[in-house]
Design an enzyme around this catalytic site. Structure first.
Site, short mmCIF file in Angstrom:
data_model
loop_
_atom_site.label_atom_id
_atom_site.label_comp_id
_atom_site.label_asym_id
_atom_site.label_seq_id
_atom_site.Cartn_x
_atom_site.Cartn_y
_atom_site.Cartn_z
CG ASN A 23 -9.88 98.75 6.72
OD1 ASN A 23 -10.79 97.91 6.64
ND2 ASN A 23 -8.68 98.45 7.18
NE ARG A 93 -13.00 93.41 16.21
CZ ARG A 93 -13.34 93.12 17.44
NH1 ARG A 93 -13.64 91.90 17.75
NH2 ARG A 93 -13.35 94.04 18.38
CB CYS A 117 -10.66 89.47 16.70
SG CYS A 117 -9.86 89.89 15.18
N PRO A 123 -11.02 95.15 22.22
CG PRO A 123 -10.18 96.13 24.16
CD PRO A 123 -9.77 95.33 22.95
CB VAL A 124 -15.67 98.61 21.44
CG1 VAL A 124 -15.42 97.91 20.12
CG2 VAL A 124 -16.73 97.87 22.24
CG ASP A 125 -11.50 99.85 26.31
OD1 ASP A 125 -11.27 99.44 25.15
OD2 ASP A 125 -10.60 100.23 27.08
CG ASP A 308 -4.41 96.58 8.40
OD1 ASP A 308 -4.43 95.82 9.38
OD2 ASP A 308 -5.32 97.41 8.17
NE ARG A 400 -13.68 89.92 7.13
CZ ARG A 400 -12.73 90.30 7.97
NH1 ARG A 400 -11.88 89.44 8.44
NH2 ARG A 400 -12.64 91.55 8.37
N1 EPU Z 1 -8.32 99.11 21.21
C1 EPU Z 1 -8.69 99.06 22.53
N2 EPU Z 1 -9.90 99.63 22.88
C2 EPU Z 1 -10.70 100.24 21.96
C3 EPU Z 1 -10.31 100.27 20.62
C4 EPU Z 1 -9.10 99.71 20.26
O1 EPU Z 1 -7.98 98.54 23.37
O2 EPU Z 1 -11.77 100.74 22.36
C5 EPU Z 1 -7.03 98.50 20.82
C6 EPU Z 1 -7.25 97.28 19.92
O3 EPU Z 1 -7.47 96.12 20.68
C7 EPU Z 1 -5.96 97.23 19.13
C8 EPU Z 1 -5.58 98.71 18.97
O4 EPU Z 1 -6.31 99.41 19.99
O5 EPU Z 1 -4.97 96.56 19.84
C9 EPU Z 1 -5.90 99.29 17.62
O6 EPU Z 1 -7.27 99.17 17.34
P1 EPU Z 1 -8.06 100.18 16.40
O7 EPU Z 1 -9.31 100.57 17.08
O8 EPU Z 1 -7.15 101.26 15.93
O9 EPU Z 1 -8.38 99.24 15.16
P2 EPU Z 1 -9.80 98.91 14.52
O10 EPU Z 1 -10.57 100.15 14.30
O11 EPU Z 1 -10.43 97.79 15.25
C10 EPU Z 1 -8.90 99.24 12.07
C11 EPU Z 1 -8.89 98.45 10.81
C12 EPU Z 1 -7.93 97.28 10.97
C13 EPU Z 1 -6.54 97.84 11.25
C14 EPU Z 1 -6.59 98.73 12.51
C15 EPU Z 1 -5.26 99.40 12.80
C16 EPU Z 1 -11.10 98.75 9.90
C17 EPU Z 1 -12.43 98.18 9.61
N3 EPU Z 1 -10.23 97.96 10.54
O12 EPU Z 1 -9.33 98.36 13.10
O13 EPU Z 1 -7.92 96.61 9.72
O14 EPU Z 1 -5.64 96.78 11.47
O15 EPU Z 1 -7.59 99.75 12.32
O16 EPU Z 1 -4.84 100.15 11.74
O17 EPU Z 1 -10.81 99.88 9.56
C18 EPU Z 1 -7.68 94.78 8.28
O18 EPU Z 1 -8.09 95.50 7.37
O19 EPU Z 1 -7.18 93.63 8.09
C19 EPU Z 1 -7.77 95.25 9.66
C20 EPU Z 1 -7.69 94.44 10.71
#
Ligand code: EPU
Length: 422
Positions: A23, A93, A117, A123-125, A308, A400
């Protein structure tokens, strides 16, 4: 498709070297798009997501040399194009992390919208809203996020929630924007700090990494004259997973290249359960000679207990004395592994975002299905302690994010093999 077959009951003993962090490596590789004169990145794990990222970088117009054995990637941006196609984004993603660098560099980006997922809607809002505050405009068309701007400008941004990916996208966009960006309620995860350190090594001006307020002064060019070399941090989740492996098998492991500081919350809980975790000169020794105690766990953004590691600590709790509650607050659907552990004899009751885990004397081997990366790891750990044979299916999820897991476990005494799942 492969599966892992595990004969449970072997005590693990020996050394495991922790790989580079997936990550941390993913956003750092994406940021390579902005390294004008090229960049060398080392300690990159050999994982499916990393191969996907290097393919994506090539498709975006970078010259990429990836040596998986040596864990090294060289990236030289040539003629960057702004489109990340659906075929790649749907398999990973994290592809959405090229949005920030592309907008910063080209003023346009077309990135397939990540789909659903297994662990939540994700989401990415927040990524988009923050980039809008820096001057970008977005439309959603044919399943693609299409972003445009005539140059990004610095802004004062406050996230509703410290999103990891959102923070990373914003940092990368702000690194080349015009003026200063202040980001409040930023994610404090060590992987985010690693990205900031990498960008600073490329000439960016970022301060506050590791805290919830980041200040980023935009620079028009990164790596304009230099060609830096950067080593990715070790993987704290992989290290935590092997700590649990030592505990669940009553074994003893020396973890080399273990990022101790990044594991505070995990170590705190594992010690509460009875694991002995001792920093030594050449690594961190983890052992467990007593019955495991019960514990309650709530997942939270860093520095809280990482989501995680939730499936892995659940595996440990299934064979502890007493009972404990796991509260999953980060993702809304991250208990799929619990249903599979129940098939192995675990006593787990699910209710919304809570799981009540009552320890049982022993788990029994069974065929189980992995639903996501960390769920797979939790099931492998359960298989290590279960009586008889456990087959973990759909381990492409595991591939992965864990570098050669079965080889590492076999070297310390696990009875585990990979076979084809016909
Ligand atoms: N969220 C929103 N809107 C957004 C962004 C996030 O609602 O625009 C919500 C997500 O739906 C979720 C929460 O906020 O419920 C946390 O999401 P976050 O954006 O922090 O996570 P991410 O960037 O998608 C990364 C890691 C994940 C890890 C999470 C939390 C990477 C590539 N992925 O995901 O890793 O679980 O942070 O620490 O860095 C894994 O390695 O198995 C994995 C899933």
């Amino acid at each position: 498709m492969d599966k892992l077959v595990i004969e449970g009951g072997a005590r693990l003993n020996g050394k495991i070297r922790v790989s580079g962090s997936k990550n941390a490596a993913l956003p750092i590789l994406m940021a390579g798009i902005m390294a004008e004169n090229g960049v060398h990145i080392s300690n990159v794990p050999d994982l499916k997501d990393i191969h996907t990222t290097t393919r994506l970088l090539s498709m975006l117009g970078c010259e990429v040399e990836y040596n998986p054995e040596k864990g090294r990637v060289f990236i030289l941006p040539r003629r960057i194009i702004p489109e990340a196609p659906y075929d790649l984004v749907r398999t990973m993603r994290a592809s959405v992390l090229c949005l920030g660098p592309l907008l910063g560099l080209l003023g346009q980006a077309k990135v397939a919208m990540p789909g659903c997922c297994a662990i939540g809607s994700r989401p990415v809002d927040m990524h988009l809203r923050a980039l809008e505050q820096m001057g970008a405009e977005f439309e959603l068309k044919d399943g693609y996020i299409i972003g445009r701007c005539s140059g990004l400008h610095g802004a004062h941004i406050q996230f509703d929630f410290p999103t990891v990916g959102g923070t990373e996208n914003l940092i990368m966009a702000a690194a080349t924007a015009d003026g200063e960006t202040v980001l409040e309620n930023a994610a404090r995860e060590p992987e985010v700090a690693d990205l900031c350190n990498f960008l600073n090594c490329c000439g960016a001006k970022i301060s506050g990494q590791g805290t919830s307020v980041l200040r980023i002064t935009g620079k028009s060019r990164l790596c304009a004259d230099a060609r830096p070399e950067y080593a990715v941090m070790p993987d704290r989740i992989e290290a935590g997973t092997y700590m649990v492996a030592a505990g669940i098998t009553n074994g003893e492991l020396l973890l080399e290249q273990c990022p101790l500081k990044a594991l505070d919350a995990v170590i705190f809980k594992l010690r509460e359960m009875g694991l002995e975790i001792t920093p030594e000169n050449d690594g961190v020794r983890v052992g467990c000679s007593h019955p495991l105690c019960d514990v309650d766990v709530m997942t939270l953004p860093f520095p809280g207990f990482p989501t995680d590691m939730q499936a892995q600590i659940m595996a440990l709790m299934t064979v502890s004395r007493g009972s404990g509650i796991i509260q999953e607050t980060v993702f809304e659907n991250r208990f799929m592994h619990a249903l599979e552990m129940i098939r192995m004899g675990a006593n787990i009751k699910l209710s919304g975002q809570n799981a009540m885990v009552r320890g049982v004397k022993r788990l029994k081997g069974a065929p189980v299905m992995a639903s996501d990366l960390r769920a797979s790891a939790g099931l492998v750990l359960a298989g290590l302690v279960a009586e008889g044979s456990t087959e973990v299916r759909r381990i492409y999820h595991l591939d992965r994010g864990y570098e050669r897991m079965e080889e590492k476990l076999k070297l310390v005494g696990a009875r585990i093999k990979r076979t084809e799942d016909k």
